[in-house]
Design a protein around this motif. Sequence first.
Motif, PDB file in Angstrom:
ATOM      1  N   TYR A 469      12.910   2.736  24.181  1.00  0.00           N
ATOM      2  CA  TYR A 469      14.336   3.010  24.046  1.00  0.00           C
ATOM      3  C   TYR A 469      14.559   4.256  23.176  1.00  0.00           C
ATOM      4  O   TYR A 469      13.715   4.615  22.353  1.00  0.00           O
ATOM      5  N   VAL A 470      15.723   4.876  23.360  1.00  0.00           N
ATOM      6  CA  VAL A 470      16.060   6.061  22.575  1.00  0.00           C
ATOM      7  C   VAL A 470      16.181   5.688  21.104  1.00  0.00           C
ATOM      8  O   VAL A 470      16.793   4.668  20.756  1.00  0.00           O
ATOM      9  N   SER A 471      15.610   6.512  20.246  1.00  0.00           N
ATOM     10  CA  SER A 471      15.696   6.294  18.801  1.00  0.00           C
ATOM     11  C   SER A 471      16.609   7.333  18.158  1.00  0.00           C
ATOM     12  O   SER A 471      17.692   7.018  17.690  1.00  0.00           O
ATOM     13  N   GLU A 472      16.178   8.577  18.129  1.00  0.00           N
ATOM     14  CA  GLU A 472      16.928   9.688  17.532  1.00  0.00           C
ATOM     15  C   GLU A 472      16.224  10.962  17.951  1.00  0.00           C
ATOM     16  O   GLU A 472      15.199  10.935  18.634  1.00  0.00           O
ATOM     17  N   THR A 473      16.745  12.115  17.563  1.00  0.00           N
ATOM     18  CA  THR A 473      15.970  13.332  17.740  1.00  0.00           C
ATOM     19  C   THR A 473      15.013  13.455  16.560  1.00  0.00           C
ATOM     20  O   THR A 473      15.031  12.640  15.636  1.00  0.00           O
ATOM     21  N   ASN A 474      14.207  14.475  16.569  1.00  0.00           N
ATOM     22  CA  ASN A 474      13.266  14.653  15.462  1.00  0.00           C
ATOM     23  C   ASN A 474      13.973  14.980  14.152  1.00  0.00           C
ATOM     24  O   ASN A 474      13.354  14.918  13.082  1.00  0.00           O
ATOM     25  N   ALA A 475      15.282  15.299  14.204  1.00  0.00           N
ATOM     26  CA  ALA A 475      15.971  15.707  12.978  1.00  0.00           C
ATOM     27  C   ALA A 475      17.330  15.056  12.782  1.00  0.00           C
ATOM     28  O   ALA A 475      17.882  15.133  11.678  1.00  0.00           O
ATOM     29  N   THR A 476      17.881  14.428  13.819  1.00  0.00           N
ATOM     30  CA  THR A 476      19.269  13.962  13.741  1.00  0.00           C
ATOM     31  C   THR A 476      19.437  12.626  14.455  1.00  0.00           C
ATOM     32  O   THR A 476      18.618  12.235  15.287  1.00  0.00           O
ATOM     33  N   ASN A 477      20.556  11.955  14.152  1.00  0.00           N
ATOM     34  CA  ASN A 477      20.941  10.766  14.910  1.00  0.00           C
ATOM     35  C   ASN A 477      21.570  11.183  16.236  1.00  0.00           C
ATOM     36  O   ASN A 477      22.106  12.288  16.370  1.00  0.00           O
ATOM     37  N   PHE A 478      21.511  10.280  17.206  1.00  0.00           N
ATOM     38  CA  PHE A 478      21.927  10.598  18.571  1.00  0.00           C
ATOM     39  C   PHE A 478      23.052   9.661  19.005  1.00  0.00           C
ATOM     40  O   PHE A 478      22.982   8.451  18.785  1.00  0.00           O
ATOM     41  N   PHE A 479      24.080  10.234  19.621  1.00  0.00           N
ATOM     42  CA  PHE A 479      25.216   9.477  20.156  1.00  0.00           C
ATOM     43  C   PHE A 479      25.400   9.803  21.635  1.00  0.00           C
ATOM     44  O   PHE A 479      25.213  10.944  22.068  1.00  0.00           O
ATOM     45  N   LEU A 480      25.820   8.795  22.375  1.00  0.00           N
ATOM     46  CA  LEU A 480      26.110   8.924  23.797  1.00  0.00           C
ATOM     47  C   LEU A 480      27.526   8.412  24.052  1.00  0.00           C
ATOM     48  O   LEU A 480      27.938   7.420  23.458  1.00  0.00           O
ATOM     49  N   VAL A 481      28.245   9.103  24.905  1.00  0.00           N
ATOM     50  CA  VAL A 481      29.574   8.642  25.322  1.00  0.00           C
ATOM     51  C   VAL A 481      29.512   8.276  26.798  1.00  0.00           C
ATOM     52  O   VAL A 481      29.063   9.070  27.639  1.00  0.00           O
ATOM     53  N   LYS A 482      29.939   7.056  27.109  1.00  0.00           N
ATOM     54  CA  LYS A 482      29.958   6.601  28.494  1.00  0.00           C
ATOM     55  C   LYS A 482      31.200   5.747  28.720  1.00  0.00           C
ATOM     56  O   LYS A 482      31.442   4.782  27.980  1.00  0.00           O
TER      57      LYS A 482
END
Length: 604
Positions: A469-482
């Motif tokens: 599953y998606v965790s984060e990028t190597n430097a930042t948190n990740f958000f998705l809009v759906k």
Amino acid sequence: WNLTMMRFLGNSFRRAFSSASPNDVIINLWSSPRCASTSLMYSFAQRSDTIVVDEPLYAHYLVNIEPTAPRPYRDQVLAAQNHDGNIVMNGFLNNQREKPVLFLKHMAKHARKLDMSFLKNTRNVILIRHPSDILASWSKVLGPENTRLEDIGIAEQREIVDAIKHAGCEEPIIIANRNLIERPEGTLRALCSRIRIRFEPGMLSWPAGGRPEDGLWAPYWYKGTHKSTGFGLDAGDTESPASAAKLPPPLEKESERALPMYKELHRLRLRPEPVIPDPRNRDILVFVGGRIVPRSEAKVSVFDSVVQGGDAVWEGLRVYEGRVFALDQHVRRLLDSARALMFDELPDEDEVREAVFATLRANGMRDGVHVRLTLTRGEKGTSGMSPTNNQSGPCLLVLPEWKPLVDCAGRPVGPAAAQRLITSAIRRHGPACLDSKIHHNNLLNNILAKIQANMAGADDALMLDMGGYVSETNATNFFLVKAGALVTPHADSCLAGITRGLVLDAARGLGIPTVERNVSLGEVYAGDEAFTTGTMGGLVPVAQVARTRAAPAAPPPHVPRVCALESTTRTDEDSDRRGLGQTRTRTDEDSDRRGLGQTRTRTD
């Protein structure tokens, strides 16, 4: 070219050298052929204090060293230059000149049969390149049948280095051709520092076309350099990736003969200086273990745990208009991480905050500043893994830099700064390996993913957890809009970022549904919008993940709304303690520039 040589070696010689200063310096560049030597000559020609001369020992070489060497311009060179190299070099030494710096470009093989006593009165630079690359490039011009080890000058370069050492001269400065091409500014800064002349930014570029100082051989050898306007592969045949030149067997044997000499010189090469994007950061003051010191003195011991094993915790802070954003939360997380790692003798929160404020005040920093706040386990009595070797207590570091909001690629954050991500093969580990809630300095997991992104030409890497599953990028948190909902991965294998939490709160305040759950890569590919959050860049849209568009071409509708409300979480709490500013009005222009706020008045 003839006019140039007449200027130095003819009747006008003394007039051109009429006003030398006590700080004059003569620089001999001893190069192998097919290096960036002409580019380096062009670079020095851009200096306001420098005269350059192109291969003044060429006639000496053709007459006294290789009288049968095939050169289509032989007769022209012999007619234009003095054949006695000793007379040529003594002329440069014994006459004054109108500018304090004289740059003499030589091929190292031209130095044979010279009285080398002049070396002690000059600074000597050796430009080296892998022998396979030189032989391959040379043979393209003159053919394999006219290519030998003796043509590439590596043996002479080593002899020059030995002669300098035996004469007790200043150490030669050895430059790797690859560094000059790939890191020109850092290499030139380091070179100028060693020569004790100032670096001039104009050295990094020049007009296309030839120069009056070009030798008569320029039409045969300088075509690539004449097309160039700076260092790089477009300056001609000057480098091949990782010395990958393929040679016919006879030339391969020649390369093998030269390789030990090249390696001996390469070990002594000059290291490029770090290039500092904002010149103001060259003279910053840094808090190190209770003292505020200049950048040049900001060091920790080689026995410090952060050096020995990455044993430290850290936070990134932002300063906006006289306030440190979410300082209390960052300080608490720093100390909680240190407690989780069982640091002894922790400073209290007030002590850490005051170190931050004192460092910012000392630098006069109020806005557009990023602070790297680090707490190491401290210095060890002896090398080793065990924290029982730490007997001096933790070491607090406060490193402030002038740095606007930038994305993972170092670009200023704005509408055009949408990121391109790859999916990394490196997985983020969960608490069973190393708890991501500990904000530690052991970042190799992230760095390996970042290397993959760099190699792929992407801005950053999206990392998956051990379950896929998606965790984060190597430097930042990740958000998705759906479908109008804001989705972000559980903070199990990723850091529960402070900006991440504020964004979730802001979205809820806007009535946007928010969900923290497992997110599959397929959902990312099918998402309506995506963005990342972090202290360094704030909120940055994602345009592409693994070559799949992750955001619409038009500005995504949810990101500006979340940005606007997220800014209201920047309260004025504790602003009177900071002592960093004055009462002022934050304008919409400022808000738009950062994408993080509304007009408001506050006392800083």
